[in-house]
Design a protein around this motif. Structure first.
Motif, PDB file in Angstrom:
ATOM      1  N   VAL A  15       0.970  -2.031  -0.307  1.00  0.00           N
ATOM      2  CA  VAL A  15      -0.248   0.608  -0.228  1.00  0.00           C
ATOM      3  C   VAL A  15       0.934   1.055  -0.036  1.00  0.00           C
ATOM      4  O   VAL A  15       1.281   1.557   0.957  1.00  0.00           O
ATOM      5  CB  VAL A  15      -1.261   0.049   1.131  1.00  0.00           C
ATOM      6  CG1 VAL A  15      -1.474   1.563   1.268  1.00  0.00           C
ATOM      7  CG2 VAL A  15      -2.366  -1.327   1.549  1.00  0.00           C
ATOM      8  N   PRO A  16       1.225   1.696  -1.408  1.00  0.00           N
ATOM      9  CA  PRO A  16       2.318   3.069  -1.182  1.00  0.00           C
ATOM     10  C   PRO A  16       2.172   4.107  -0.697  1.00  0.00           C
ATOM     11  O   PRO A  16       1.087   4.859  -0.298  1.00  0.00           O
ATOM     12  CB  PRO A  16       1.928   2.884  -3.260  1.00  0.00           C
ATOM     13  CG  PRO A  16       1.790   1.701  -3.150  1.00  0.00           C
ATOM     14  CD  PRO A  16       0.770   1.530  -2.194  1.00  0.00           C
ATOM     15  N   ARG A  17       3.697   4.908   0.220  1.00  0.00           N
ATOM     16  CA  ARG A  17       2.824   5.935   1.194  1.00  0.00           C
ATOM     17  C   ARG A  17       1.987   5.602   2.393  1.00  0.00           C
ATOM     18  O   ARG A  17       1.050   7.195   2.103  1.00  0.00           O
ATOM     19  CB  ARG A  17       2.074   6.779   0.236  1.00  0.00           C
ATOM     20  CG  ARG A  17       3.546   7.233  -0.837  1.00  0.00           C
ATOM     21  CD  ARG A  17       5.196   7.255  -0.623  1.00  0.00           C
ATOM     22  NE  ARG A  17       5.140   8.188   0.154  1.00  0.00           N
ATOM     23  CZ  ARG A  17       6.548   9.134   0.229  1.00  0.00           C
ATOM     24  NH1 ARG A  17       7.142   7.890   0.929  1.00  0.00           N
ATOM     25  NH2 ARG A  17       6.308   9.938   1.628  1.00  0.00           N
ATOM     26  N   LYS A  18       1.586   4.087   2.467  1.00  0.00           N
ATOM     27  CA  LYS A  18       0.471   4.132   3.587  1.00  0.00           C
ATOM     28  C   LYS A  18       0.799   4.669   4.923  1.00  0.00           C
ATOM     29  O   LYS A  18      -0.640   5.461   5.453  1.00  0.00           O
ATOM     30  CB  LYS A  18       0.208   2.838   3.575  1.00  0.00           C
ATOM     31  CG  LYS A  18       0.572   2.176   4.610  1.00  0.00           C
ATOM     32  CD  LYS A  18       0.338   0.151   4.949  1.00  0.00           C
ATOM     33  CE  LYS A  18       1.319  -0.147   5.503  1.00  0.00           C
ATOM     34  NZ  LYS A  18       0.821  -1.938   5.949  1.00  0.00           N
ATOM     35  N   ASN A  19       1.886   4.783   5.040  1.00  0.00           N
ATOM     36  CA  ASN A  19       1.642   6.004   6.575  1.00  0.00           C
ATOM     37  C   ASN A  19       0.846   7.105   6.506  1.00  0.00           C
ATOM     38  O   ASN A  19       1.250   7.448   7.796  1.00  0.00           O
ATOM     39  CB  ASN A  19       3.613   5.776   7.162  1.00  0.00           C
ATOM     40  CG  ASN A  19       4.119   4.572   7.858  1.00  0.00           C
ATOM     41  OD1 ASN A  19       2.809   3.580   8.128  1.00  0.00           O
ATOM     42  ND2 ASN A  19       5.122   3.751   6.905  1.00  0.00           N
ATOM     43  N   VAL A  20       1.293   7.752   5.499  1.00  0.00           N
ATOM     44  CA  VAL A  20       0.457   9.247   5.429  1.00  0.00           C
ATOM     45  C   VAL A  20      -0.476   9.593   4.353  1.00  0.00           C
ATOM     46  O   VAL A  20      -0.789  10.361   4.386  1.00  0.00           O
ATOM     47  CB  VAL A  20       1.623  10.276   4.737  1.00  0.00           C
ATOM     48  CG1 VAL A  20       2.969  10.244   5.605  1.00  0.00           C
ATOM     49  CG2 VAL A  20       2.453   9.493   3.874  1.00  0.00           C
ATOM     50  N   ARG A  21      -1.068   8.330   3.585  1.00  0.00           N
ATOM     51  CA  ARG A  21      -2.296   7.813   2.922  1.00  0.00           C
ATOM     52  C   ARG A  21      -3.337   8.798   4.107  1.00  0.00           C
ATOM     53  O   ARG A  21      -3.069   8.194   5.236  1.00  0.00           O
ATOM     54  CB  ARG A  21      -2.501   6.523   2.958  1.00  0.00           C
ATOM     55  CG  ARG A  21      -3.829   7.069   1.706  1.00  0.00           C
ATOM     56  CD  ARG A  21      -3.834   5.916   0.937  1.00  0.00           C
ATOM     57  NE  ARG A  21      -5.001   5.296   0.321  1.00  0.00           N
ATOM     58  CZ  ARG A  21      -5.516   3.929  -0.476  1.00  0.00           C
ATOM     59  NH1 ARG A  21      -4.634   3.364  -0.143  1.00  0.00           N
ATOM     60  NH2 ARG A  21      -6.387   4.043  -0.577  1.00  0.00           N
ATOM     61  N   VAL A  22      -4.337   9.451   3.358  1.00  0.00           N
ATOM     62  CA  VAL A  22      -4.613  10.022   4.379  1.00  0.00           C
ATOM     63  C   VAL A  22      -5.877   8.277   4.776  1.00  0.00           C
ATOM     64  O   VAL A  22      -7.322   7.810   3.673  1.00  0.00           O
ATOM     65  CB  VAL A  22      -6.567  10.716   3.869  1.00  0.00           C
ATOM     66  CG1 VAL A  22      -7.273  11.455   4.485  1.00  0.00           C
ATOM     67  CG2 VAL A  22      -5.075  12.621   3.141  1.00  0.00           C
ATOM     68  N   PHE A  23      -6.159   7.985   6.002  1.00  0.00           N
ATOM     69  CA  PHE A  23      -7.020   7.126   7.126  1.00  0.00           C
ATOM     70  C   PHE A  23      -8.374   7.986   7.731  1.00  0.00           C
ATOM     71  O   PHE A  23      -7.939   8.505   8.916  1.00  0.00           O
ATOM     72  CB  PHE A  23      -6.757   6.448   7.159  1.00  0.00           C
ATOM     73  CG  PHE A  23      -7.257   5.487   8.441  1.00  0.00           C
ATOM     74  CD1 PHE A  23      -7.165   3.863   7.094  1.00  0.00           C
ATOM     75  CD2 PHE A  23      -7.742   5.218   9.153  1.00  0.00           C
ATOM     76  CE1 PHE A  23      -8.501   2.960   7.779  1.00  0.00           C
ATOM     77  CE2 PHE A  23      -7.854   4.010   9.923  1.00  0.00           C
ATOM     78  CZ  PHE A  23      -8.569   3.604   9.258  1.00  0.00           C
ATOM     79  N   ALA A  24      -9.620   7.733   7.136  1.00  0.00           N
ATOM     80  CA  ALA A  24     -10.369   8.369   8.435  1.00  0.00           C
ATOM     81  C   ALA A  24     -10.079   9.386   8.959  1.00  0.00           C
ATOM     82  O   ALA A  24     -11.141  10.265   9.533  1.00  0.00           O
ATOM     83  CB  ALA A  24     -11.101   7.237   9.244  1.00  0.00           C
ATOM     84  N   GLY A  25      -9.705  10.611   7.678  1.00  0.00           N
ATOM     85  CA  GLY A  25      -9.709  11.830   7.403  1.00  0.00           C
ATOM     86  C   GLY A  25      -8.361  12.824   8.198  1.00  0.00           C
ATOM     87  O   GLY A  25      -8.383  13.644   8.233  1.00  0.00           O
ATOM     88  N   LYS A  26      -7.658  12.210   8.163  1.00  0.00           N
ATOM     89  CA  LYS A  26      -5.877  12.269   8.514  1.00  0.00           C
ATOM     90  C   LYS A  26      -5.046  11.339   8.582  1.00  0.00           C
ATOM     91  O   LYS A  26      -5.667  10.460   8.044  1.00  0.00           O
ATOM     92  CB  LYS A  26      -5.983  12.122  10.572  1.00  0.00           C
ATOM     93  CG  LYS A  26      -6.702  13.153  10.719  1.00  0.00           C
ATOM     94  CD  LYS A  26      -6.606  12.786  12.574  1.00  0.00           C
ATOM     95  CE  LYS A  26      -8.183  13.668  13.593  1.00  0.00           C
ATOM     96  NZ  LYS A  26      -6.946  14.969  13.186  1.00  0.00           N
ATOM     97  N   PRO A  27      -3.493  11.863   7.919  1.00  0.00           N
ATOM     98  CA  PRO A  27      -3.186  10.783   7.908  1.00  0.00           C
ATOM     99  C   PRO A  27      -2.840   9.603   8.863  1.00  0.00           C
ATOM    100  O   PRO A  27      -2.924  10.302  10.030  1.00  0.00           O
ATOM    101  CB  PRO A  27      -1.504  12.150   7.442  1.00  0.00           C
ATOM    102  CG  PRO A  27      -2.065  13.119   7.300  1.00  0.00           C
ATOM    103  CD  PRO A  27      -3.747  13.018   8.072  1.00  0.00           C
TER     104      PRO A  27
END
Length: 232
Positions: A15-27
């Motif tokens: 999951v590319p860039r998953k640490n900073v991808r927006v999840f439920a409205g926040k990175p």
């Protein structure tokens, strides 16, 4: 001094860039940072990353980043233990002697502040070297099946073929959210899972391993169903 360390390298592939991808409205990483901050048990919340964007996002979310992780500790084969050992060294260089460390994974959006407080309690009051998040298997593993020669199936533990599920011992597994440890235990080669470790049990509906897009969507739906999210 108690320190949270959030490992978050930039090279996630499934999951590319998953640490900073927006999840439920926040990175994604912001949820782990928020839980650590809300727990009230840490003197410093550090992010260990090799990536400038992740560092900046984490700092904006309330973490500290007094160092960047070196490349030799940022490949696919580097274990978390070495990352934590490096973070302890850097933390002591910046802030002084560390007593206990909690490694919190950047994708642990479901971790609750009270989980982290319970982990510290198990570590200190129970006199353990490690405390970690765990969850029970959804179905008794003693009744597991495997493929047999000829295309059929067989039980892994046939002695439990007629055992009632309620009579089987409950077993659990690492939930992959957080790992408390005493400084010297992390710096040693003592195994994480052993007589000196205590589990902090997490309900399995709050445990999600996000390795692909389906995992991501399922986790977001559960997060929303629990009334969480930036807009909640």
């Amino acid at each position: 001094m108690r320190v949270a360390v959030i490992p978050a390298r930039g090279g996630s592939k499934r999951v590319p860039r998953k640490n900073v991808r927006v999840f439920a409205g926040k990175p994604m990483i912001a949820w782990a940072i928020k839980a650590a901050a809300d727990s009230g048990v840490f003197d410093h919340i550090l992010v260990s990353t090799d990536d400038v964007e992740i560092r900046d996002v984490a700092v904006a979310a309330g973490a500290e980043a007094p160092f960047l992780r070196p490349a030799e500790l940022s490949d696919d084969h580097t274990g978390t233990r070495k990352v934590i050992q490096h973070a302890i060294s850097e933390a002591e260089r910046a802030f002084g002697l560390v007593e206990a460390v909690c490694c919190i994974y950047a994708t642990a959006a479901f971790v609750e502040p009270d989980d982290l407080r319970q982990g510290l309690q198990r570590l200190t009051a129970d006199g353990r070297q490690f405390a970690f998040s765990a969850t029970a298997y959804a179905y008794p593993i003693q009744r597991a099946l495997r493929r047999a020669a000829g295309g059929g199936v067989e039980m892994c533990q046939p002695e439990h073929r007629l055992t009632r599920t309620q009579d089987l011992e409950e077993v659990f597994h690492d939930a992959g959210q957080f790992y408390w440890g005493r400084r010297d235990a992390f710096l040693s080669e003592e195994p994480m899972f052993g007589p000196q470790a205590a589990p902090v049990m997490i309900p399995n509906w709050r445990v999600h391993d996000i390795d692909n897009e389906d995992d991501w969507k399922r986790a977001e739906m559960m997060f929303s169903a629990l009334g969480k999210g930036a807009a909640a």
